[in-house]
Design an enzyme around this catalytic site. Structure first.
Site, PDB file in Angstrom:
ATOM      1  N   SER A  29       3.320  -2.972 -10.146  1.00  0.00           N
ATOM      2  CA  SER A  29       1.938  -3.437  -9.996  1.00  0.00           C
ATOM      3  C   SER A  29       1.936  -4.747  -9.234  1.00  0.00           C
ATOM      4  O   SER A  29       2.937  -5.484  -9.234  1.00  0.00           O
ATOM      5  CB  SER A  29       1.317  -3.634 -11.384  1.00  0.00           C
ATOM      6  OG  SER A  29       0.140  -4.399 -11.319  1.00  0.00           O
ATOM      7  N   GLY A  31      -5.403   9.651 -14.613  1.00  0.00           N
ATOM      8  CA  GLY A  31      -5.262   8.493 -13.747  1.00  0.00           C
ATOM      9  C   GLY A  31      -4.250   8.645 -12.626  1.00  0.00           C
ATOM     10  O   GLY A  31      -4.125   9.708 -12.010  1.00  0.00           O
ATOM     11  N   ILE A  32      -3.518   7.567 -12.353  1.00  0.00           N
ATOM     12  CA  ILE A  32      -2.549   7.554 -11.263  1.00  0.00           C
ATOM     13  C   ILE A  32      -1.481   8.617 -11.482  1.00  0.00           C
ATOM     14  O   ILE A  32      -1.081   9.320 -10.547  1.00  0.00           O
ATOM     15  CB  ILE A  32      -1.906   6.159 -11.142  1.00  0.00           C
ATOM     16  CG1 ILE A  32      -2.948   5.129 -10.683  1.00  0.00           C
ATOM     17  CG2 ILE A  32      -0.736   6.187 -10.160  1.00  0.00           C
ATOM     18  CD1 ILE A  32      -2.447   3.700 -10.689  1.00  0.00           C
ATOM     19  N   GLY A  33      -1.003   8.763 -12.712  1.00  0.00           N
ATOM     20  CA  GLY A  33       0.035   9.748 -12.993  1.00  0.00           C
ATOM     21  C   GLY A  33      -0.403  11.157 -12.675  1.00  0.00           C
ATOM     22  O   GLY A  33       0.363  11.956 -12.108  1.00  0.00           O
ATOM     23  N   TYR A  80       1.797  -8.068 -19.608  1.00  0.00           N
ATOM     24  CA  TYR A  80       1.815  -6.940 -18.684  1.00  0.00           C
ATOM     25  C   TYR A  80       2.537  -7.315 -17.387  1.00  0.00           C
ATOM     26  O   TYR A  80       3.393  -6.571 -16.904  1.00  0.00           O
ATOM     27  CB  TYR A  80       0.384  -6.490 -18.386  1.00  0.00           C
ATOM     28  CG  TYR A  80       0.275  -5.423 -17.330  1.00  0.00           C
ATOM     29  CD1 TYR A  80       0.640  -4.113 -17.599  1.00  0.00           C
ATOM     30  CD2 TYR A  80      -0.205  -5.722 -16.053  1.00  0.00           C
ATOM     31  CE1 TYR A  80       0.538  -3.119 -16.631  1.00  0.00           C
ATOM     32  CE2 TYR A  80      -0.315  -4.742 -15.080  1.00  0.00           C
ATOM     33  CZ  TYR A  80       0.059  -3.443 -15.368  1.00  0.00           C
ATOM     34  OH  TYR A  80      -0.044  -2.464 -14.408  1.00  0.00           O
ATOM     35  N   THR A  83       5.966  10.496 -15.730  1.00  0.00           N
ATOM     36  CA  THR A  83       5.628  10.043 -17.078  1.00  0.00           C
ATOM     37  C   THR A  83       4.200   9.495 -17.105  1.00  0.00           C
ATOM     38  O   THR A  83       3.690   8.999 -16.107  1.00  0.00           O
ATOM     39  CB  THR A  83       6.613   8.974 -17.573  1.00  0.00           C
ATOM     40  OG1 THR A  83       6.427   7.758 -16.839  1.00  0.00           O
ATOM     41  CG2 THR A  83       8.051   9.445 -17.413  1.00  0.00           C
ATOM     42  N   GLY A  84       3.562   9.621 -18.270  1.00  0.00           N
ATOM     43  CA  GLY A  84       2.191   9.137 -18.407  1.00  0.00           C
ATOM     44  C   GLY A  84       1.265   9.755 -17.384  1.00  0.00           C
ATOM     45  O   GLY A  84       0.504   9.056 -16.718  1.00  0.00           O
ATOM     46  N   SER A  85       1.326  11.089 -17.274  1.00  0.00           N
ATOM     47  CA  SER A  85       0.629  11.746 -16.155  1.00  0.00           C
ATOM     48  C   SER A  85      -0.519  12.644 -16.582  1.00  0.00           C
ATOM     49  O   SER A  85      -0.953  13.512 -15.821  1.00  0.00           O
ATOM     50  CB  SER A  85       1.635  12.552 -15.333  1.00  0.00           C
ATOM     51  OG  SER A  85       2.453  13.358 -16.149  1.00  0.00           O
TER      52      SER A  85
END
Length: 264
Positions: free
Chosen positions: A141, A18-20, A154, A13-15
Site C-alpha cells: 500500500s 474488493g481488490i482480491g 497498518y 488470499t482475501g479474495s
C-alpha cells in the site's frame, strides 16, 4: 499484450470481495485456475458464484481458511497444494489514534497482514523454485511509504511486506521465480467506503464524500480519485505472467501518483 496463464494455478488470499476479487477475476480471464480465499465458507461460495458470473469461462476453487492463523494456512495448502502464482492480498485496516493502539492490535495487524503472507511463501516457494517458475506478489500500500497518522499499525505492516518481498526475492534468486510487492494507492472498495465515512460527513453523497476525502486526507494523489479495483488487478495479472520475467525484488506502484517519489 497477450497474457496467457493457461495451465497455471493461482491462490489469491482475501479474495471474496474488493481488490482480491478483482485480481481473481483478472487471473481467471487470463486462463489461470484460481483459488479464491475467505474465512466463511457460505459467504465464500456466494462470492465464487459472483466471480463465475463475471468470468463464465473461469476456473475458480473455493479455499475457505482463516489465513491469520497457522492452522488456516495449513488448511489452505492442503486444499490447494500446487500453486504457481501466489497473491498475498489479505489485509485489515482501520483508523485508531496512535497512542490508543494496544499491544494486541499491533500483534493482530502483524499476524494478519504480514505473517499470513510469510507462512504461505514458506509453503509454496520451494515447489516453485524446484519447477523453475513461479510468481509471488504481496499487495502492499502507499501507506507502506507514506505512513498515515490515523493508522500507524497498518502502515507498519505494509512496510514490513516490502521487506518480506525483497528478502524472499533474494532467496529465489536465479530460480526463475519472481517475488514482488505491489504498492496500491487509495482504492474504491466497500471497506474503503466505510473508512471514508469514518473520516468525512456521513450525510454527504458518495461522490462528494470521495472528493472530500481525497482533498482533505489524500491530497498528494495525482489521480485525484479513488483507484478502481480492476486497475490494481491489471498490474497484478501482468506481473503474474511470463511477460514480467525480468521484474523481481521490486515494489511496483499502482498508486495514482500518491507516493511523492520518482523512484518506486
Amino acid at each position: 499484450m497477450n497474457v496467457d496463464l493457461g495451465g497455471r494455478t493461482a491462490l489469491v488470499t482475501g479474495s471474496s470481495q474488493g481488490i482480491g476479487a478483482a485480481i481473481a477475476t483478472g487471473l481467471a480471464r487470463a486462463g489461470a485456475r484460481v483459488g479464491v480465499n475467505g474465512r466463511d465458507a457460505e459467504r465464500l461460495e456466494r462470492s465464487v458464484g459472483k466471480l463465475r458470473a463475471e468470468a463464465p469461462d473461469g476456473d475458480f476453487v473455493a479455499v475457505a481458511a482463516d489465513l491469520g492463523t497457522e492452522e488456516g494456512a495449513a488448511q489452505a495448502v492442503d486444499a490447494l497444494p500446487d500453486v504457481d502464482i501466489l497473491v498475498n492480498n489479505l489485509g485489515i485496516f482501520g483508523p485508531t489514534p496512535a497512542l490508543e493502539i494496544t499491544d494486541d492490535e499491533w500483534r493482530r495487524y502483524f499476524d494478519i497482514n504480514v505473517l499470513s503472507a510469510v507462512r504461505l511463501i514458506r509453503s509454496y516457494l520451494p515447489r516453485m523454485t524446484d519447477q523453475g517458475w513461479g510468481r509471488v506478489l504481496n499487495i502492499a500500500s502507499d501507506s507502506a511509504v507514506v505512513i498515515p497518522t490515523e493508522m500507524i499499525h497498518y502502515g507498519m505492516s505494509k512496510t514490513a511486506l516490502l521487506a518480506v518481498s525483497r528478502g524472499f526475492a533474494k532467496e529465489a534468486a536465479g530460480s526463475g521465480v519472481t517475488v514482488n510487492s505491489v504498492i496500491a494507492g487509495p482504492t474504491h472498495t466497500e471497506g474503503v467506503e466505510d473508512f471514508v465515512y469514518q473520516l468525512v460527513d456521513r450525510e454527504l453523497p458518495w461522490d462528494e464524500a470521495q472528493r472530500t476525502f481525497m482533498r482533505n486526507h489524500r491530497p498528494q494523489s495525482l489521480l485525484q480519485r479513488l483507484i478502481k479495483p480492476e486497475e490494481i488487478a491489471n498490474l497484478v495479472v501482468y506481473l503474474s505472467s511470463p511477460l514480467a520475467s525480468a521484474t523481481t525484488g521490486g515494489a511496483v506502484r499502482v498508486d495514482g501518483g500518491y507516493v511523492d517519489s520518482i523512484l518506486p
